[in-house]
Design a protein around this motif. Structure first.
Motif, PDB file in Angstrom:
ATOM      1  N   THR A   5      80.635 -62.014 -38.214  1.00  0.00           N
ATOM      2  CA  THR A   5      79.483 -62.895 -37.991  1.00  0.00           C
ATOM      3  C   THR A   5      79.537 -64.085 -38.944  1.00  0.00           C
ATOM      4  OG1 THR A   5      78.129 -61.060 -37.214  1.00  0.00           O
ATOM      5  CG2 THR A   5      76.960 -63.017 -37.980  1.00  0.00           C
ATOM      6  N   THR A   6      79.872 -63.829 -40.189  1.00  0.00           N
ATOM      7  CA  THR A   6      79.980 -64.909 -41.173  1.00  0.00           C
ATOM      8  C   THR A   6      81.042 -65.921 -40.749  1.00  0.00           C
ATOM      9  OG1 THR A   6      79.318 -63.400 -42.937  1.00  0.00           O
ATOM     10  CG2 THR A   6      80.421 -65.431 -43.609  1.00  0.00           C
ATOM     11  N   GLU A   7      82.182 -65.417 -40.284  1.00  0.00           N
ATOM     12  CA  GLU A   7      83.256 -66.304 -39.828  1.00  0.00           C
ATOM     13  C   GLU A   7      82.840 -67.100 -38.598  1.00  0.00           C
ATOM     14  OE1 GLU A   7      86.596 -63.699 -39.295  1.00  0.00           O
ATOM     15  OE2 GLU A   7      86.883 -63.458 -41.454  1.00  0.00           O
ATOM     16  N   LYS A   8      82.126 -66.439 -37.688  1.00  0.00           N
ATOM     17  CA  LYS A   8      81.665 -67.132 -36.468  1.00  0.00           C
ATOM     18  C   LYS A   8      80.680 -68.237 -36.829  1.00  0.00           C
ATOM     19  CE  LYS A   8      83.181 -64.704 -32.735  1.00  0.00           C
ATOM     20  NZ  LYS A   8      83.587 -65.171 -31.440  1.00  0.00           N
ATOM     21  N   LEU A   9      79.777 -67.969 -37.753  1.00  0.00           N
ATOM     22  CA  LEU A   9      78.800 -68.984 -38.146  1.00  0.00           C
ATOM     23  C   LEU A   9      79.478 -70.156 -38.841  1.00  0.00           C
ATOM     24  CD1 LEU A   9      75.807 -66.769 -39.343  1.00  0.00           C
ATOM     25  CD2 LEU A   9      76.053 -67.979 -37.159  1.00  0.00           C
ATOM     26  N   GLU A  10      80.505 -69.882 -39.629  1.00  0.00           N
ATOM     27  CA  GLU A  10      81.252 -70.966 -40.266  1.00  0.00           C
ATOM     28  C   GLU A  10      81.987 -71.783 -39.203  1.00  0.00           C
ATOM     29  OE1 GLU A  10      82.563 -73.780 -42.593  1.00  0.00           O
ATOM     30  OE2 GLU A  10      81.070 -72.301 -43.175  1.00  0.00           O
ATOM     31  N   ARG A  11      82.537 -71.104 -38.208  1.00  0.00           N
ATOM     32  CA  ARG A  11      83.208 -71.811 -37.122  1.00  0.00           C
ATOM     33  C   ARG A  11      82.205 -72.656 -36.341  1.00  0.00           C
ATOM     34  NH1 ARG A  11      86.753 -75.050 -35.501  1.00  0.00           N
ATOM     35  NH2 ARG A  11      87.433 -74.815 -33.351  1.00  0.00           N
ATOM     36  N   LEU A  12      81.002 -72.132 -36.138  1.00  0.00           N
ATOM     37  CA  LEU A  12      79.960 -72.893 -35.448  1.00  0.00           C
ATOM     38  C   LEU A  12      79.634 -74.162 -36.225  1.00  0.00           C
ATOM     39  CD1 LEU A  12      77.915 -73.197 -33.157  1.00  0.00           C
ATOM     40  CD2 LEU A  12      76.338 -71.775 -34.488  1.00  0.00           C
ATOM     41  N   ARG A  13      79.552 -74.062 -37.531  1.00  0.00           N
ATOM     42  CA  ARG A  13      79.284 -75.235 -38.370  1.00  0.00           C
ATOM     43  C   ARG A  13      80.374 -76.297 -38.148  1.00  0.00           C
ATOM     44  NH1 ARG A  13      75.948 -75.383 -42.396  1.00  0.00           N
ATOM     45  NH2 ARG A  13      76.004 -73.150 -42.787  1.00  0.00           N
ATOM     46  N   GLN A  14      81.619 -75.859 -38.036  1.00  0.00           N
ATOM     47  CA  GLN A  14      82.727 -76.786 -37.792  1.00  0.00           C
ATOM     48  C   GLN A  14      82.633 -77.381 -36.382  1.00  0.00           C
ATOM     49  OE1 GLN A  14      86.078 -74.222 -38.366  1.00  0.00           O
ATOM     50  NE2 GLN A  14      85.892 -74.210 -40.602  1.00  0.00           N
ATOM     51  N   LEU A  15      82.364 -76.520 -35.414  1.00  0.00           N
ATOM     52  CA  LEU A  15      82.345 -76.962 -34.021  1.00  0.00           C
ATOM     53  C   LEU A  15      81.273 -78.010 -33.742  1.00  0.00           C
ATOM     54  CD1 LEU A  15      82.961 -73.570 -32.196  1.00  0.00           C
ATOM     55  CD2 LEU A  15      84.445 -75.591 -32.106  1.00  0.00           C
ATOM     56  N   ILE A  16      80.078 -77.823 -34.304  1.00  0.00           N
ATOM     57  CA  ILE A  16      79.016 -78.785 -33.999  1.00  0.00           C
ATOM     58  C   ILE A  16      79.292 -80.153 -34.614  1.00  0.00           C
ATOM     59  CG2 ILE A  16      77.227 -77.045 -33.608  1.00  0.00           C
ATOM     60  CD1 ILE A  16      76.083 -77.802 -36.394  1.00  0.00           C
ATOM     61  N   ASN A  17      80.269 -80.210 -35.501  1.00  0.00           N
ATOM     62  CA  ASN A  17      80.658 -81.490 -36.089  1.00  0.00           C
ATOM     63  C   ASN A  17      81.894 -82.093 -35.435  1.00  0.00           C
ATOM     64  OD1 ASN A  17      78.699 -82.081 -38.275  1.00  0.00           O
ATOM     65  ND2 ASN A  17      79.293 -80.017 -38.873  1.00  0.00           N
ATOM     66  N   GLN A  54      72.339 -63.776 -33.011  1.00  0.00           N
ATOM     67  CA  GLN A  54      73.231 -63.439 -31.902  1.00  0.00           C
ATOM     68  C   GLN A  54      73.520 -64.676 -31.045  1.00  0.00           C
ATOM     69  OE1 GLN A  54      71.402 -60.245 -29.734  1.00  0.00           O
ATOM     70  NE2 GLN A  54      73.336 -59.205 -29.405  1.00  0.00           N
ATOM     71  N   ASN A  55      72.474 -65.449 -30.757  1.00  0.00           N
ATOM     72  CA  ASN A  55      72.643 -66.670 -29.954  1.00  0.00           C
ATOM     73  C   ASN A  55      73.568 -67.670 -30.648  1.00  0.00           C
ATOM     74  OD1 ASN A  55      70.970 -65.703 -27.946  1.00  0.00           O
ATOM     75  ND2 ASN A  55      69.178 -66.840 -28.647  1.00  0.00           N
ATOM     76  N   LEU A  56      73.406 -67.816 -31.949  1.00  0.00           N
ATOM     77  CA  LEU A  56      74.255 -68.744 -32.699  1.00  0.00           C
ATOM     78  C   LEU A  56      75.718 -68.302 -32.632  1.00  0.00           C
ATOM     79  CD1 LEU A  56      71.974 -69.372 -35.810  1.00  0.00           C
ATOM     80  CD2 LEU A  56      72.509 -71.012 -33.998  1.00  0.00           C
TER      81      LEU A  56
END
Length: 160
Positions: A5-17, A54-56
């Motif tokens: 989950t931590t890795e996915k959230l970090e990837r999300l931070r990258q993706l939205i940028n 979960q949605n994030l």
């Protein structure tokens, strides 16, 4: 919170940028996602409801899909979406087919209309864009309906 989950959230931070992802996010989404990610970073995962977390995490797969789906599009599509008048004009002058569609079935005029880019929409119309073309996805909206739905009054007037 699990490592995954931590890795996915970090990837999300990258993706939205990523410019390709950021430009496709509806108004307010970038700020909302950023705010949630910052809350989780500062206060921990317990600071947000489990369903939101979960949605994030699920957004990562969706946005990764966008990168695959849209990364090889001719620059004309991003120029229309972003309101880059010079880029659109240059592509048209080079012979770009104005009736081409993106992988979602949207025309260049639809992309400009959704973004509220009146000058680009005007150029596309003057260059022969089909104003009544329907989106090829499930909604079958045209550029006018899309501009109305997004509150793009100046483009709506132009299309009318």
């Amino acid at each position: 919170m699990t490592t995954d989950t931590t890795e996915k959230l970090e990837r999300l931070r990258q993706l939205i940028n990523e410019p390709l992802v950021k430009s496709r996010l509806p108004d307010g989404y970038y700020d909302g996602i950023s705010e949630h990610l910052n809350t989780i970073r500062v206060d921990g995962a317990d600071a947000v409801p489990e369903r939101l977390l979960q949605n994030l995490v699920e957004l990562v797969d969706e946005y990764e899909g966008w990168l695959l789906k849209f990364s090889n599009l001719p620059p004309m599509f991003s120029a229309a979406r972003e309101g880059n008048l010079a880029g659109v004009k240059s592509a048209l002058d080079a012979g770009f087919d104005i009736q081409q569609r993106d992988p979602d079935g949207m025309t260049l005029l639809m992309l400009a209309a959704v973004g509220g880019h009146q000058e680009v929409a005007s150029l596309l119309i003057d260059s022969g864009a089909d104003v009544s073309a329907l989106c090829e996805d499930d909604n079958e909206f045209d550029a006018l309906m899309m501009a109305c739905a997004d509150g793009r009054a100046a483009v709506v007037e132009l299309l009318l």
